[in-house]
Write an enzyme that holds these catalytic residues in place. Sequence first.
Site, PDB file in Angstrom:
ATOM      1  N   GLU A 101       2.535  -1.105   7.958  1.00 38.88           N
ATOM      2  CA  GLU A 101       2.515  -2.152   6.925  1.00 38.88           C
ATOM      3  C   GLU A 101       3.739  -3.046   7.042  1.00 38.88           C
ATOM      4  O   GLU A 101       3.637  -4.270   6.923  1.00 38.88           O
ATOM      5  CB  GLU A 101       2.441  -1.518   5.535  1.00 38.88           C
TER       6      GLU A 101
ATOM      7  N   HIS B 205      -1.046   8.459  -5.193  1.00 42.30           N
ATOM      8  CA  HIS B 205      -2.100   7.644  -4.585  1.00 42.30           C
ATOM      9  C   HIS B 205      -3.413   7.920  -5.307  1.00 42.30           C
ATOM     10  O   HIS B 205      -4.006   8.979  -5.154  1.00 42.30           O
ATOM     11  CB  HIS B 205      -2.212   8.007  -3.108  1.00 42.30           C
TER      12      HIS B 205
ATOM     13  N   HIS C 163       0.858  -1.186   0.000  1.00 42.00           N
ATOM     14  CA  HIS C 163       0.000   0.000   0.000  1.00 42.00           C
ATOM     15  C   HIS C 163       0.895   1.238   0.000  1.00 42.00           C
ATOM     16  O   HIS C 163       0.668   2.170  -0.759  1.00 42.00           O
ATOM     17  CB  HIS C 163      -0.941  -0.022   1.203  1.00 42.00           C
TER      18      HIS C 163
ATOM     19  N   LYS D 134       3.291   3.880  -5.754  1.00 42.22           N
ATOM     20  CA  LYS D 134       2.746   5.214  -5.485  1.00 42.22           C
ATOM     21  C   LYS D 134       3.830   6.275  -5.548  1.00 42.22           C
ATOM     22  O   LYS D 134       3.547   7.450  -5.773  1.00 42.22           O
ATOM     23  CB  LYS D 134       2.066   5.240  -4.118  1.00 42.22           C
TER      24      LYS D 134
END
Length: 402
Positions: free
Chosen positions: A305, A331, A294, A326
């Site tokens: 994470e 994002h 992510h 990203k």
Amino acid sequence: MKRVVITGAGTINPLAHDVAGTLAAFREGRCGISDLDIRDKDRLAIQIGGQVHDWNPESHFNRQQIVLYDRFTQFTLLAAREAVAQSGLNFAGDLSYESGVILGTAGGGLTTSDENYRAVYEEGKNRVHPFVVPKLMNNAAASHLSMEFQLKGPSFTVATACASSNHAMGQAFHMIRSGLTRAMLTGGSEAMLCFGGIKAWEGLRVMSKDACRPFSANRNGMVQGEGAAVFVFEDYDHARARGAEILAEVIGFAMTADASDIVLPSKHGAARAMAGALRDARLNPEDVGYINAHGTGTAANDKTECAAVADVFGHHADRLMISSTKSMHGHLIGGTGAVELLACIMALREGVIAPTIGYEEPDPECALDVVPNVARQAKVDVVLSNAFAFGGLNAVLALRRV
């Protein structure tokens, strides 16, 4: 239980207007984040984003269509056309009734909302166009895909903030695996880079003013992006029978809720989602070679994470590659997992791991192999794609090389 494969992919995002260009950017570690070109930019504290440049709707849609299509719908249709063309599917006859659309978006037609709020509140107009509601509604893109390709099966939109497209693709996977459908268009789209969209995110104080640097000790926030990616998910036997090219197999999916905080992530929820995807795919931790993280570039997300990955994978975490694209495209909120799935497919098909660019300083709380700055050649057979959203909603997909 049916096997589920991907037979088509399409995208438009800050890196390119198609899949080939996007994968080239991933391989080169190219950054698509730039100065924003939007109305009233001077009133914004955040003036960078992963914006889709050189976009001309008139090149793809007629005047009547543009009246109905918000920017997020336009992006979706372009990506879907590329995906369906690659798949070679013709949704005719019985297949039309056994195929559908599940898309993810967080904001839907936010550009349309922004423009019409301006018209009413700033310009003092008392009327808006009669198609404002069908243009801005979150299901607009899914509905237009169903109409364009005559998809008459299950069709709907998922809105779970940053996990929207992973949730959507997970639901499409379940429908085909259960035998409810034979093919699905799925993925996600977002177009929040308008004045109101950026101003709202500014209020959270999680935005970077200069760059997205996931996992780097000097990271200072996320960068918004926009765009779409759409895939054709298909029953394996159906794809093989028609001689389709298979890009990858979807083998597992899991979703969890942190049930703890509306904005702060929980490593326990993220870990349960990754572990659940492994169980669903009947995998051992050591089977996984790469995780598309992510990886937002915020202090809270990245360390949480990494801690979740360490918990789930144990000693194997040191041998895992984990990167965040990203850093290149920003994002894309509800569309981000879909664009990031392209990096997973590239890893499986080409043996190229997309890098985490902008990495400058090691962080002891992110002490994993984050593939810093330069893409890497590495053969992997299984990958995970993580999406962890505001609201504590987590969705993880597992894919395998075919």
